[in-house]
Design a protein around this motif. Structure first.
Motif, short mmCIF file in Angstrom:
data_model
loop_
_atom_site.label_atom_id
_atom_site.label_comp_id
_atom_site.label_asym_id
_atom_site.label_seq_id
_atom_site.Cartn_x
_atom_site.Cartn_y
_atom_site.Cartn_z
N ILE A 203 47.95 -7.63 4.17
CA ILE A 203 48.50 -9.30 3.74
C ILE A 203 48.42 -10.64 4.83
O ILE A 203 47.47 -11.60 4.72
CB ILE A 203 50.15 -9.96 3.18
CG1 ILE A 203 50.07 -8.81 2.33
CG2 ILE A 203 50.17 -11.46 3.86
CD1 ILE A 203 52.06 -9.00 1.90
N MET A 204 48.08 -9.96 5.74
CA MET A 204 47.44 -11.07 7.17
C MET A 204 46.09 -11.00 6.93
O MET A 204 45.61 -12.25 7.65
CB MET A 204 47.96 -10.29 8.39
CG MET A 204 49.49 -10.95 8.23
SD MET A 204 50.09 -12.45 7.55
CE MET A 204 52.13 -12.21 8.41
N ARG A 205 45.51 -10.14 6.78
CA ARG A 205 44.12 -10.04 6.71
C ARG A 205 43.59 -10.85 5.76
O ARG A 205 42.73 -11.86 5.23
CB ARG A 205 43.68 -8.77 5.94
CG ARG A 205 43.86 -7.88 7.44
CD ARG A 205 42.97 -8.37 8.78
NE ARG A 205 41.47 -8.58 8.35
CZ ARG A 205 40.23 -7.50 8.55
NH1 ARG A 205 40.14 -6.36 8.86
NH2 ARG A 205 39.58 -7.34 8.07
N HIS A 206 44.13 -10.80 4.75
CA HIS A 206 43.81 -12.01 3.35
C HIS A 206 44.35 -13.42 3.85
O HIS A 206 43.46 -14.25 3.33
CB HIS A 206 44.49 -11.57 1.60
CG HIS A 206 43.99 -12.33 1.09
ND1 HIS A 206 44.48 -13.00 0.13
CD2 HIS A 206 43.26 -11.86 0.25
CE1 HIS A 206 44.03 -13.09 -0.82
NE2 HIS A 206 42.86 -12.78 -1.16
N ILE A 207 45.42 -13.85 4.54
CA ILE A 207 45.31 -14.72 4.51
C ILE A 207 44.61 -15.50 5.41
O ILE A 207 44.26 -16.64 5.67
CB ILE A 207 46.86 -14.89 4.85
CG1 ILE A 207 47.99 -14.84 4.08
CG2 ILE A 207 47.02 -17.05 5.47
CD1 ILE A 207 49.07 -14.95 4.40
#
Length: 334
Positions: free
Chosen positions: A311-315
């Motif tokens: 998730i954090m890589r995508h955000i």
């Protein structure tokens, strides 16, 4: 304005907060209860089925005295990790609704409002039990949450279910002097009961110290007895307490309130991308066990913690990574 508001302070929610900081994102973690609230509700002396390293988050070692960590050890570990990581926590703050759209959300709680660019839902499934929907289920003698056996000494206890939680509750209550009856609508004990628990339960049933009724369902619960329907028809057993280990489910009313669609299938899976975990409402993500819908054995702490990285890589930069890390543990269980 925060980059991310995370709803839920369980292990996966904490992992999301840690990964946010490591991607230079500001994060606020909200929880309607205490820190790792679901673990607080677990049986008092519960031992995890997994080893400590599979429960670690943020690369912090999980010290434990035995091969399998206990609930008290886990509570201490996650509290310590949250403190070391200086996570921004707001506990006992219930989210009412989320207004706005991607990049411009307002998370409204019972204590105020929080503006953010993205929202992550990591609420698990332990709050909502699968109810029997029968007369008497609301009596004080009935619980869907087993904590410890001591108060059942000398009592007639019915345990409903035949998986790990039911097996553990039945055995512990028996060992502390309760007269235990196990009730299950299936025709046998679950094959998923852990190998070190199953033989003990089978032996107690074989010797007659724990009664069992297979292919049987509870029709109604009365103050001093249960009405059952089994292979030979309806019958009654005397009873003082009921421990209904019938499983749990995500809070679907909350998910729908947030605008998340639910698949119309047996599993009622919340709609989300399989690799980024973004839901059908742009900018809102899900992480951890809540992603599995009624398939509560799909995600655990062990593999759900990897959702935080995805998730954090995508955000952070729009990266869509293959779900290999998060699936690694799951594949070993199939």
């Amino acid at each position: 304005m925060k980059d991310v508001v995370i709803i839920g302070s369980g292990p996966v929610g904490l992992a999301c907060g840690i990964e946010a900081a490591r991607n230079d994102l500001s994060a606020l973690i909200l929880d309607k209860g205490t820190l790792v609230n679901s673990l607080v509700g677990y049986p008092t002396h519960m031992e995890f089925f997994s080893t400590a390293e599979l429960l670690e988050i943020g690369g912090h070692p999980f010290p434990t005295l035995n091969a399998k960590p206990t609930r008290p050890e886990a509570l201490k570990y996650y509290r310590r990790v949250a403190a070391v990581e200086s996570l921004d926590l707001r506990l006992y703050e219930r989210v009412k609704h989320v207004d706005g759209s991607d990049q411009h959300f307002t998370v409204v709680t019972n204590k105020g409002e929080h503006c953010c660019r993205k929202v992550i839902i990591s609420t698990g499934f332990f709050d909502i039990p699968n109810r029997l929907n029968i007369p008497g289920e609301n009596l004080s003698k009935v619980t869907h949450y087993y904590r410890e056996p001591y108060s059942y000494t000398g009592q007639r206890v019915a345990v409903i279910g035949a998986k790990n939680s039911a097996a553990k509750a039945a055995l512990e209550c028996h060992h502390y002097g309760a007269k235990v009856t196990l009730i299950h609508r299936g025709d046998r004990l679950s094959e998923k009961i852990k190998y070190w628990i199953l033989p003990d339960l089978q032996n107690r049933i074989k010797e007659g110290s724990i009664d069992v009724h297979f292919k049987t369902r509870v029709i109604s619960i009365q103050p001093d007895h249960l009405s059952l329907d089994g292979p030979e028809g309806e019958f009654v057993i005397e009873n003082d307490f009921v421990i209904a280990m019938t499983g749990y489910r995500p809070d679907y009313s909350f998910l729908k309130q947030l605008g998340i669609d639910i698949l119309d299938d047996d599993l009622r899976t919340p709609v989300h991308h399989g690799e980024t975990f973004e839901t059908n409402r742009p900018g809102i993500y899900m992480a951890g066990t809540v992603c599995g819908g009624l398939r509560t054995s799909r995600w655990f702490i062990e593999n759900g913690r990897f959702h935080a990285q995805q998730i954090m890589r995508h955000i952070s930069d729009g990266t869509v990574e293959p779900m290999n890390l998060a699936d690694r543990y799951w594949k070993t269980q199939e």
